[in-house]
Design an enzyme around this catalytic site. Structure first.
Site, PDB file in Angstrom:
ATOM      1  N   GLY A   1       0.824  -1.197   0.000  1.00  0.00           N
ATOM      2  CA  GLY A   1       0.000   0.000   0.000  1.00  0.00           C
ATOM      3  C   GLY A   1       0.863   1.253   0.000  1.00  0.00           C
TER       4      GLY A   1
ATOM      5  N   GLY B   1      -0.473   4.350   0.012  1.00  0.00           N
ATOM      6  CA  GLY B   1      -1.343   5.457   0.401  1.00  0.00           C
ATOM      7  C   GLY B   1      -0.609   6.282   1.454  1.00  0.00           C
ATOM      8  N   PHE B   2      -1.376   6.954   2.311  1.00  0.00           N
ATOM      9  CA  PHE B   2      -0.737   7.830   3.305  1.00  0.00           C
ATOM     10  C   PHE B   2       0.157   7.046   4.272  1.00  0.00           C
ATOM     11  CE2 PHE B   2      -4.356  10.510   2.065  1.00  0.00           C
ATOM     12  CZ  PHE B   2      -3.657  11.658   1.748  1.00  0.00           C
ATOM     13  N   GLY B   3      -0.335   5.879   4.719  1.00  0.00           N
ATOM     14  CA  GLY B   3       0.424   5.100   5.701  1.00  0.00           C
ATOM     15  C   GLY B   3       1.668   4.486   5.081  1.00  0.00           C
TER      16      GLY B   3
ATOM     17  N   VAL C   1      -1.807  -7.508  -3.961  1.00  0.00           N
ATOM     18  CA  VAL C   1      -1.537  -8.543  -2.952  1.00  0.00           C
ATOM     19  C   VAL C   1      -2.841  -9.288  -2.699  1.00  0.00           C
ATOM     20  CG1 VAL C   1      -0.908  -8.934  -0.539  1.00  0.00           C
ATOM     21  CG2 VAL C   1       0.441  -7.388  -1.956  1.00  0.00           C
TER      22      VAL C   1
ATOM     23  N   GLU D   1     -18.775  17.830   1.359  1.00  0.00           N
ATOM     24  CA  GLU D   1     -17.848  18.532   0.452  1.00  0.00           C
ATOM     25  C   GLU D   1     -18.319  18.410  -0.991  1.00  0.00           C
ATOM     26  OE1 GLU D   1     -13.711  18.709   2.864  1.00  0.00           O
ATOM     27  OE2 GLU D   1     -13.914  16.980   1.591  1.00  0.00           O
TER      28      GLU D   1
ATOM     29  N   ASP E   1      -6.093   2.981   7.791  1.00  0.00           N
ATOM     30  CA  ASP E   1      -7.525   2.639   7.798  1.00  0.00           C
ATOM     31  C   ASP E   1      -7.801   1.161   8.039  1.00  0.00           C
ATOM     32  OD1 ASP E   1      -8.088   5.237   7.208  1.00  0.00           O
ATOM     33  OD2 ASP E   1      -9.081   4.847   5.292  1.00  0.00           O
TER      34      ASP E   1
ATOM     35  N   ALA F   1      -6.380  10.595   7.324  1.00  0.00           N
ATOM     36  CA  ALA F   1      -5.038  10.606   6.757  1.00  0.00           C
ATOM     37  C   ALA F   1      -3.955  10.819   7.823  1.00  0.00           C
ATOM     38  CB  ALA F   1      -4.961  11.699   5.688  1.00  0.00           C
ATOM     39  N   GLN F   2      -4.236  11.706   8.802  1.00  0.00           N
ATOM     40  CA  GLN F   2      -3.232  12.002   9.824  1.00  0.00           C
ATOM     41  C   GLN F   2      -2.857  10.760  10.626  1.00  0.00           C
ATOM     42  OE1 GLN F   2      -1.168  14.243  10.930  1.00  0.00           O
ATOM     43  NE2 GLN F   2      -1.648  15.517   9.177  1.00  0.00           N
TER      44      GLN F   2
END
Ligand SMILES: Cc1cc2nc3c(=O)[nH]c(=O)nc-3n(C[C@H](O)[C@H](O)[C@H](O)COP(=O)(O)OP(=O)(O)OC[C@H]3O[C@@H](n4cnc5c(N)ncnc54)[C@H](O)[C@@H]3O)c2cc1C
Length: 438
Positions: free
Chosen positions: A10, A12-14, A78, A174, A303, A318-319
């Site tokens: 992954g 992504g952010f992590g 994966v 949003e 997540d 995300a944080q």
């Protein structure tokens, strides 16, 4: 002696934060993602509503790690893991379930949509999670205006120009705000038979208020702003049905050709791959050093992980993913380097924000609560700061200024990837074969 092998699944952010934290680790790091890009999900709704182009919110992973020589990027899916044999299985277009061995594994595979057990909704109410989803939503929204303009029977215009968003959390709010601005500004003068500002935007949620994770005051401010933008907010009822004709809420049918799912998420199947304890949502229960109980060599972050802090589960934002990814990278580095491990993970909550239309946001950070333009300016600076590269920061900033001043948007193209000219070939012409010189 060969170097230890660290697999990160992954980007992504992590996963990205973990990979960056392993920059100076004497190890072979393999970063696997099913896509070739890191995606800034918080701005997906701006692609769906034509403010930004896909390439303004996504960056090729390979480009990000161009100068980090210990990382190899693999594009692949994966499909599982064997924690006892310490390997993962990776498939791509060419090869199926190739085994890749690891000494350390960091799983950062995020989440996908959850239709809360009503998977039949997916066909009519696509979600917003990937770049392809955002492009599909943009196509669908723009197409609705085209169909309405082409439709000579005005009684069909309302169903074509009704957009239903299911889920009034940050994404739904949003998206509703951005759609309202799109129809009032950019599209205002583009059509002759229809009036885009007569578009009906309906935001639905079973919760009693919009933006549930925010304070009641900010939720009220967001609701007020949505009302001012002409968004119809329907709260307190779940959706009974979604089909080709629209949605049914509390027994009432709302005819609509464009329904978008902005509600729940479900974690990736990492818990099933590892066959370990998960929470009710299916997220892997991890220890305070982000490892899986009994497996100090496996970290799960973002997540797809479940960790309580001060008696409450950390949110899927995300944080959390970034801070956990960074921590997991440091932890693995300390193991490889033989250093003492960092102290247990602790999430530092910098606050939450959501935009409601042009120049208006709500912001909650500790005791600070703000709404309106100052919150929007903070939102814009924070989001620019967290985009993956300086070139993205610059282009997105310029695009926002351009859109703010002129009302014009970045990408209003309907691109149908399924359709090709070959699908409708021109009548064939028989060419007689002729011999050379004949
Ligand atoms: C529309 C939207 C708006 C959002 N807005 C905000 C916001 O304003 N603020 C905020 O803080 N958070 C927001 N979030 C949530 C935030 O984006 C997530 O919490 C964050 O992305 C989680 O990071 P992650 O690393 O766990 O997963 P992700 O960032 O989702 O990354 C997971 C990565 O894993 C890859 N992957 C998944 N499965 C596999 C597999 N089997 N094989 C290979 N690769 C795989 C994916 O391609 C992806 O690149 C939003 C999310 C969405 C969808």
């Amino acid at each position: 002696m060969s170097q230890p092998k660290i697999i990160i699944v992954g980007a992504g952010f992590g996963g990205l934060a973990a990979a960056k934290a392993l920059k100076n680790t004497p190890a072979e790091v393999i970063l696997i993602d099913r896509t070739n890009h890191h995606l800034f999900q918080p701005l997906l709704y701006q692609v769906a509503t034509s403010v930004l182009t896909p390439s303004q919110i996504a960056t090729p992973i390979r480009g990000i790690f161009r100068n980090q020589k210990n990382i190899t990027v693999i594009m692949g899916e994966v499909t599982g893991a064997n924690k006892d044999k310490k390997c993962v299985f990776v498939s791509d277009e060419d090869r199926q379930n190739v085994t890749l061995a690891y000494d350390y594994l960091i799983l950062a595979t995020g989440a996908s949509h959850s239709y809360f057990g009503r998977d039949e909704f997916a066909e009519y109410a696509p979600g917003l999670k990937s770049l392809a989803d955002a492009e599909a939503a943009r196509n669908k929204i723009l197409q609705a205006f085209e169909l309405a303009e082409a439709e000579e029977d005005p009684t069909r215009h309302p169903e074509l120009l009704t957009f239903v968003l299911v889920g009034a959390g940050p994404t739904g709010v949003e998206m509703a705000g951005a759609l309202a601005i799109l129809v009032r500004t950019t599209l205002k003068s583009d059509f002759r038979r229809i009036n885009p500002s007569s578009t009906r935007i309906v935001l639905v949620d079973m919760a009693p208020r919009v933006l549930g994770p925010f304070s009641e005051n900010l939720s009220k401010a967001a609701r007020q702003r949505l009302d001012n933008l002409g968004v119809e907010v329907r709260l307190g009822h779940s959706v009974d049905r979604i089909d080709a004709e629209g949605v049914v809420i509390a027994g009432e049918r709302i005819p609509s050709k464009t329904v978008i799912w902005t509600a729940g998420v479900a974690p990736s199947p990492a818990g099933k791959w590892l066959n370990v304890e998960t929470d009710r949502a299916g997220r892997v229960r991890i220890l305070s050093d982000l490892t899986v109980p009994g497996h100090p060599e496996i970290c799960v972050v973002g997540d797809t992980a479940s960790l309580d802090q001060n008696g409450k589960p950390l949110p899927g934002v995300a944080q959390v993913a970034m801070q956990q990814g960074r921590y997991a990278g440091k932890l693995v580095h300390s193991r490889v380097a033989g250093n003492s491990p960092p102290s247990p993970f602790s999430y530092f909550d910098k606050g939450s924000m959501a935009v409601v239309g042009k120049g208006f946001a709500v912001l909650q950070s500790g005791k600070v609560q703000m709404s309106g333009l100052p919150a929007w300016i903070t939102w814009a600076s924070v989001h620019l700061q967290f985009l993956a590269t300086s070139s993205l920061r610059l282009t997105v900033l310029l695009q926002w200024i351009w859109t703010g001043v002129t009302g014009q948007r970045g990408d209003r193209l309907i691109v149908n990837h399924q359709r090709s000219e070959v699908a409708n070939p021109a009548p064939s012409i028989t060419v007689k074969s002729t011999s050379a010189g004949g």
